[in-house]
Design a protein around this motif. Structure first.
Motif, PDB file in Angstrom:
ATOM      1  N   GLY A 109       0.817  -1.204   0.000  1.00  0.00           N
ATOM      2  CA  GLY A 109       0.000   0.000   0.000  1.00  0.00           C
ATOM      3  C   GLY A 109       0.845   1.245   0.000  1.00  0.00           C
ATOM      4  N   LEU A 122       2.727   0.895   3.361  1.00  0.00           N
ATOM      5  CA  LEU A 122       2.389  -0.282   4.152  1.00  0.00           C
ATOM      6  C   LEU A 122       3.319  -1.396   3.718  1.00  0.00           C
ATOM      7  CD1 LEU A 122       0.595  -1.886   6.098  1.00  0.00           C
ATOM      8  CD2 LEU A 122      -0.976  -2.278   4.187  1.00  0.00           C
ATOM      9  N   ILE A 127       3.564   0.364   9.219  1.00  0.00           N
ATOM     10  CA  ILE A 127       3.235   1.582   8.483  1.00  0.00           C
ATOM     11  C   ILE A 127       4.405   2.537   8.644  1.00  0.00           C
ATOM     12  CG2 ILE A 127       1.748   3.615   8.381  1.00  0.00           C
ATOM     13  CD1 ILE A 127      -0.569   1.882   9.232  1.00  0.00           C
ATOM     14  N   LEU A 148      -3.698  -5.419   6.487  1.00  0.00           N
ATOM     15  CA  LEU A 148      -4.597  -4.350   6.076  1.00  0.00           C
ATOM     16  C   LEU A 148      -4.984  -4.528   4.615  1.00  0.00           C
ATOM     17  CD1 LEU A 148      -2.919  -1.199   7.712  1.00  0.00           C
ATOM     18  CD2 LEU A 148      -4.712  -2.680   8.640  1.00  0.00           C
ATOM     19  N   PHE A 151      -5.722   1.114   2.736  1.00  0.00           N
ATOM     20  CA  PHE A 151      -4.649   1.943   3.275  1.00  0.00           C
ATOM     21  C   PHE A 151      -4.601   3.193   2.411  1.00  0.00           C
ATOM     22  CE2 PHE A 151      -0.133   3.162   3.281  1.00  0.00           C
ATOM     23  CZ  PHE A 151       0.140   3.200   4.634  1.00  0.00           C
ATOM     24  N   SER A 152      -5.254   4.272   2.862  1.00  0.00           N
ATOM     25  CA  SER A 152      -5.372   5.442   1.998  1.00  0.00           C
ATOM     26  C   SER A 152      -5.645   6.702   2.822  1.00  0.00           C
ATOM     27  CB  SER A 152      -6.510   5.238   0.995  1.00  0.00           C
ATOM     28  OG  SER A 152      -6.691   6.370   0.182  1.00  0.00           O
ATOM     29  N   LEU A 160      -5.189   9.250   7.697  1.00  0.00           N
ATOM     30  CA  LEU A 160      -4.922   7.964   7.064  1.00  0.00           C
ATOM     31  C   LEU A 160      -5.990   6.969   7.498  1.00  0.00           C
ATOM     32  CD1 LEU A 160      -2.845   6.444   5.268  1.00  0.00           C
ATOM     33  CD2 LEU A 160      -1.719   5.733   7.384  1.00  0.00           C
ATOM     34  N   THR A 162      -7.595   3.092   7.423  1.00  0.00           N
ATOM     35  CA  THR A 162      -7.196   1.699   7.229  1.00  0.00           C
ATOM     36  C   THR A 162      -8.361   0.763   7.534  1.00  0.00           C
ATOM     37  OG1 THR A 162      -6.415   1.343   9.497  1.00  0.00           O
ATOM     38  CG2 THR A 162      -4.828   2.265   7.927  1.00  0.00           C
ATOM     39  N   SER A 164      -8.644  -3.512   8.324  1.00  0.00           N
ATOM     40  CA  SER A 164      -7.935  -4.781   8.498  1.00  0.00           C
ATOM     41  C   SER A 164      -8.793  -5.938   8.000  1.00  0.00           C
ATOM     42  CB  SER A 164      -7.579  -4.992   9.968  1.00  0.00           C
ATOM     43  OG  SER A 164      -8.751  -5.114  10.748  1.00  0.00           O
TER      44      SER A 164
END
Length: 376
Positions: A109, A122, A127, A148, A151-152, A160, A162, A164
């Motif tokens: 990511g 990622l 991270i 994850l 992731f953005s 941020l 996330t 999972s």
């Protein structure tokens, strides 16, 4: 080696397990062995023909691109591979930063903050936040054993987001966010792999649990919604499930299930009005050929109601990106698709046997694709 023409066995040489190619010089004094490692990429060893000792090792480049991200102003491209992260100046296409190669990073990511000052990566279960102007690490922290799938950075923010997988949790995937606004912390000269403890870890805000184990997830263009697809394994209780959630509260807006199809990649149209699901659909028994039990399919659902609006059979299934009235689907036979009709506009001819990552250019009518062959 063997002696010709008798075929008598001669000297035995030590060779790498991932041997790809072998060649000998005309006079037999030097052997060249090419190793294609799935993580570390190409490496060529030159051996003395008499002793079999390694006299030189030539390091190659990474062999695949697993994830891509572009700065909001389009002047920088981040490229992640199984063993390294690189930053490129655009549009010149010059690499000016790269992490130490041949380390197991498993980049899955990448994302830039809205101002382009921070680039988040990622890598395995960590991270890392880097200063986009220097490549130096600003923050680094572990995210636990659960992988994850989203992731953005939320658009126009430094938050941020996330999601999972939820493989080890009874509550399924977890939606969380990290506030990375404010002054940038002091960077470190150490690579994050050398950091024993977390570095400047921000406080995580757990928004909520999604209620099922998540295979894929995507953030809407305006950052207000998240689409999540369940695992595709038939024996899983939520197989074939697709759901839309409020990205700020975690509240579920709608959920649908289909036992005849499953999704591996999700996304949105550029206008945010449709959810896209690229996966495979089980064929009726009468249509099955030898070894073919499913076919690639792209489905489009209404963001408002979750109703299936269109479905098309393709020759590929892969990463999804959208811009304007165009959609690009990666995979083994990448294509450009009309976002309204889902009709194929044109196939994309690439050197890569499989496209792992597709992103839309932030300022131009263009897409960037990265694949198993290492090209972008």
């Amino acid at each position: 080696s063997f002696t010709l023409p008798s075929g008598k066995r001669g000297k035995r040489y030590s060779a790498p397990r991932e041997l790809s190619r072998i060649s000998a010089s005309a006079d037999g004094t030097t052997l060249a062995i090419a190793e294609l490692h799935p993580i570390q990429g190409f490496r060529i060893q030159l051996l003395d023909g008499s002793s079999g000792k390694i006299v030189r090792t030539i390091e190659g480049q990474n062999t695949s691109v697993s994830t891509l991200a572009m700065a909001p102003d389009g002047t920088q491209l981040a490229v992640g591979s199984p063993s390294a992260l690189a930053l490129w100046s655009m549009p010149r296409g010059e690499m000016w930063f790269s992490t130490p190669d041949r380390r197991l990073r498993a980049s899955s990511g990448l994302s830039y903050s809205h101002d382009g000052k921070q680039v988040a990566s990622l890598e395995a279960n960590k991270i890392r936040i880097r200063d986009a102007s220097t490549g130096r690490v600003l923050r680094a922290w572990r995210v636990g054993p659960d992988s994850l799938v989203l992731f953005s950075f939320r658009p126009q923010t430094s938050t941020l987001v996330t999601v999972s997988e939820g493989l080890i949790s009874a509550e399924g995937g977890r939606l969380a966010e990290y506030d990375l606004s404010g002054p940038l912390p002091e960077s470190t000269d150490l690579d994050a792999d050398n950091l024993v403890r977390d570095l400047n870890k921000p406080k995580a805000k757990v928004v909520g649990s999604l209620g099922f184990k998540v295979r894929a997830a995507a953030l809407s263009p305006d950052g207000s919604a998240i689409v999540a697809a369940a695992d595709s394994i038939e024996t899983m209780p939520d197989a074939g499930r697709v759901a839309l959630f409020d990205a700020r509260t975690g509240q579920q807006r709608w959920s649908i299930e289909s036992k005849t199809s499953f999704g591996r990649h999700v996304g949105f149209t550029a206008d945010g009005k449709r959810v896209l699901l690229a996966g495979r659909r089980y064929k009726p028994v009468r249509e099955m050929r030898s070894g073919e039990t499913a076919e690639p399919v792209l489905r489009a659902f209404s963001v408002t109601t979750g109703a299936l609006e269109r479905e098309v059979v393709l020759e590929t299934s892969g990463a999804i990106a959208a811009r304007g009235n165009h959609i690009v689907i990666g995979g083994s036979h990448s294509v450009i698709i009309d976002a309204t009709t889902l009709e194929i506009k044109t196939p994309i001819a690439l050197r890569d046997a499989h496209v792992w990552s597709v992103i839309a250019h932030p300022t131009q009518e263009a897409f960037l694709l990265g694949g198993i062959g290492g090209s972008t």
